[in-house]
Design a protein around this motif. Structure first.
Motif, short mmCIF file in Angstrom:
data_model
loop_
_atom_site.label_atom_id
_atom_site.label_comp_id
_atom_site.label_asym_id
_atom_site.label_seq_id
_atom_site.Cartn_x
_atom_site.Cartn_y
_atom_site.Cartn_z
N CYS A 101 0.86 -1.19 0.00
CA CYS A 101 0.00 0.00 0.00
C CYS A 101 0.89 1.24 0.00
O CYS A 101 1.86 1.33 0.76
CB CYS A 101 -0.89 -0.02 1.24
N CYS B 219 -5.11 -1.72 6.85
CA CYS B 219 -4.60 -0.83 7.91
C CYS B 219 -5.46 0.43 8.05
O CYS B 219 -6.06 0.65 9.10
CB CYS B 219 -3.15 -0.48 7.63
N HIS B 220 -5.54 1.26 7.02
CA HIS B 220 -6.30 2.51 7.15
C HIS B 220 -7.34 2.67 6.04
O HIS B 220 -7.85 3.76 5.82
CB HIS B 220 -5.35 3.72 7.14
N GLY B 221 -7.59 1.57 5.29
CA GLY B 221 -8.74 1.57 4.38
C GLY B 221 -8.50 2.10 2.98
O GLY B 221 -9.47 2.30 2.24
N SER B 222 -7.24 2.32 2.58
CA SER B 222 -7.03 2.69 1.17
C SER B 222 -7.54 1.55 0.28
O SER B 222 -7.45 0.38 0.65
CB SER B 222 -5.55 2.89 0.87
N PRO C 209 -6.49 6.85 2.35
CA PRO C 209 -5.54 7.94 2.30
C PRO C 209 -4.39 7.78 1.30
O PRO C 209 -3.59 8.69 1.13
CB PRO C 209 -4.97 7.98 3.72
N CYS D 240 -6.79 -2.14 1.65
CA CYS D 240 -5.72 -2.15 2.65
C CYS D 240 -6.35 -2.33 4.05
O CYS D 240 -7.21 -1.56 4.46
CB CYS D 240 -4.93 -0.85 2.61
N HIS E 64 0.26 4.10 1.07
CA HIS E 64 0.10 4.99 2.23
C HIS E 64 1.22 4.71 3.22
O HIS E 64 2.23 5.41 3.23
CB HIS E 64 -1.29 4.82 2.86
N LEU E 65 1.09 3.66 4.03
CA LEU E 65 2.14 3.37 5.02
C LEU E 65 2.58 1.91 4.95
O LEU E 65 2.88 1.30 5.96
CB LEU E 65 1.64 3.72 6.43
N ARG E 66 2.55 1.33 3.73
CA ARG E 66 3.23 0.08 3.41
C ARG E 66 2.66 -1.19 4.05
O ARG E 66 3.37 -2.18 4.23
CB ARG E 66 4.73 0.18 3.72
N CYS E 67 1.40 -1.20 4.40
CA CYS E 67 0.74 -2.48 4.69
C CYS E 67 0.63 -3.27 3.38
O CYS E 67 0.81 -2.70 2.31
CB CYS E 67 -0.67 -2.24 5.22
FE1 FES Z 1 -2.60 1.22 3.60
FE2 FES Z 1 -2.46 3.03 5.52
S1 FES Z 1 -1.02 1.51 5.02
S2 FES Z 1 -4.06 2.67 4.14
#
Ligand code: FES
Length: 529
Positions: free
Chosen positions: A464, A484-487, A499, A482, A466-469
């Motif tokens: 991802c 983690c934060h729903g991207s 995000p 994703c 955003h923050l690499r999930c």
């Molecule tokens: Fe994917 Fe934050 S790591 S939405």
């Protein structure tokens, strides 16, 4: 209309024409740029333009193509996170402001429908909250607590000894003077009214970056720049704030079915009390045999399950046990909800301090009223007018009582990174059937592999942006979600929902050769607006 937020078709998409608008093809200057043409974005454009401001709205899809096309459009001051919890967490004044803002939101939307003559099946009706079977045993006092707190907050509420639907619910709380409407017909009418008053709307226009300052700028993935005095980011998940609100809220997917009625059902909005709860309405609200019964619930955290068919089955079973009037289920769809840890939405200045950038997010189950609230509040903030609602919706707020919920949700996020230690979901891309996707392990790398209906393989990195999930396949909405934060990303890796700002990167190459991925017109463009 076609949605750009998933594969399923809601009843709204199938029964509304939404006007089309061009893409932005030049650099422009304006007073206010609104990113996102859902209910929050267009309501913000409405209120800001009434202040005499020049307004530009951009979206990467059609008007209403995001989560507004996936709501069930309950327009209520029956706050779904409960007034007694807001009172405990934020105090009595906050509960009063919450009630005041949601009540004003319904009134504002009704006024616009009337003034602009928008044909969107708007109607006032009462809403009923009743205990689930389980809560009658475990939490029998929920309704009493909510009655007191909601009354203290100024909500028109009383007991209904027998709600109009009587399947053994017991007595229910009756919220007076709620409303429902057709969200896409409303947005279509509102977009036309905005265009007629000079608001410029551009679709198929991705916001790639947002920069605060005395003259904030929105840059699009096509290389255009919008220079404004204020930017309002009204995307479902804010793309201008990378961390702060995402730590304080959690993304959930919620599921909905719509069944044709065989016999009339009494008109009303209906909700039960478990978490997740069920929410029920009629499509038109005439209760006739031509109407549809719309039932939602069965939520799970985005990207953490891929069992939508089972969720739809549970919803249908729940519905048939209680509504023998329900006939064939004609529509099944899902949508995304951002749940703030302390119950209140985030509407106000961007929490990272970007000057003259504002956000509206954290809708929980009240997105249809948070849209008008965002419009009224952001217009006041931009004009420098005092608005008491800014106290409760401030995106920078820290609610200490919600710390355990924040910790729990972020531990859940941390656990999702363990995907990097796991094997792929498919042993090889050869195991993936047409129309499906799966994560394939390739050495240290995880590959998001999708086989299209023609059998061609499309591979992207599963990381991802955003923050690499690591993203996961959603087989019902045909998207990479994703956990983690729903991207969310489409099968080819383009961003559907923030995000994340950027498309999934290239996949680690395999030794074997696969068909090259065709270049889509939207590929490599930026975020969902
Ligand atoms: Fe994917 Fe934050 S790591 S939405």
């Amino acid at each position: 209309m076609n949605s750009d937020s998933g594969h399923t078709q809601s009843i709204w998409m199938d029964t509304a024409e939404v006007p089309e608008f061009p893409a932005l093809v030049e650099d422009i200057r304006t007073d206010v740029c609104v990113v996102g043409a859902g209910i929050a974005g267009l309501m913000t454009a409405w209120f800001v333009s009434r202040d005499g401001k020049r307004v530009v709205v951009i979206d990467d899809g059609p008007v209403g193509g995001g989560e507004t096309s996936r709501t069930t459009a309950h327009l209520v001051n029956a706050f779904d996170d409960r007034y007694y919890l807001v009172e405990q967490e934020h105090g009595e004044r906050a509960a009063r402001l919450t009630a005041e803002s949601h009540t004003a939101a319904i009134d504002a939307l009704e006024r616009i429908v009337r003034e602009e003559g928008i044909d969107c099946d708007f109607r006032r009706l009462d809403g009923y909250l009743f205990l689930s079977e389980e809560d009658r045993e475990k939490h029998p006092d929920i309704l009493e607590k909510e009655l007191k707190a909601a009354r203290d907050a100024g909500v028109a509420i009383d007991w209904a000894d027998r709600p109009p639907i009587d399947f053994g619910t017991g007595r229910a709380l009756r919220f007076r003077n709620q409303a429902q409407f057709h969200p896409l017909r409303f947005l279509g009418g509102l977009a036309t009214a905005l265009a007629n008053r000079g608001v410029k709307i551009y679709t198929r226009t991705h916001a790639e970056s947002i920069e605060g300052g005395p003259s904030p700028k929105v840059k699009t993935s096509d290389g255009r720049t919008i220079t404004a005095r204020a930017v309002c980011v009204c995307t479902n998940s804010p793309i201008s704030d990378y961390v702060v609100t995402h730590i304080k809220s959690a993304p959930y997917r919620t599921f909905v079915i719509a069944a044709k009625l065989r016999e009339p059902v009494p008109v009303g909005l209906y909700w039960d009390t478990p978490d997740p709860y069920h929410y029920v309405r009629l499509m038109k609200g005439d209760g006739s045999a031509n109407d549809y019964l719309i039932v939602g619930g069965e939520d799970h955290k985005t990207g953490q399950k891929d069992d939508a068919l089972e969720r739809f089955r549970c919803l249908e079973e729940w519905t048939r046990e209680r509504f023998p009037q329900a006939g064939e289920v004609k529509y099944r769809w899902s949508g995304q909800v951002l749940e703030p840890a302390d119950a209140l939405a985030f509407i106000g200045p961007n929490p990272d301090g970007a000057e003259n950038v504002y956000i509206a997010t954290g809708d929980s189950g009240n997105g249809m009223t948070h849209g008008p609230i965002a419009g009224m509040l952001l217009a006041d903030l931009i004009e420098g007018r005092r608005n008491a609602w800014s106290e409760i919706y401030d995106p920078k707020r820290v609610a200490l009582r919600s710390a355990p919920d924040i910790i729990r949700e972020n531990v859940n996020v941390a656990v999702q990174y363990a995907d990097w230690l796991k094997p792929g979901e498919a042993g090889s891309v050869d195991d993936i059937p047409p129309g499906e996707g799966a994560i394939v392990r390739r050495g240290l790398h995880r590959v998001a592999a999708y086989r299209d209906e023609a059998g061609n393989m499309h591979e992207r990195s599963a990381t991802c942006t955003h923050l690499r999930c690591s993203v996961r396949w959603n087989s019902t909405e045909k998207s990479w979600d994703c956990p983690c934060h729903g991207s969310r990303f489409d099968p080819y890796g383009n961003v559907l929902n923030g995000p994340a700002l950027k498309a999934l990167g290239p996949a680690e190459p395999e030794h074997e050769h696969h068909e090259p991925r065709p270049q889509r017109a939207t590929e490599a463009r930026g975020p969902a607006a």
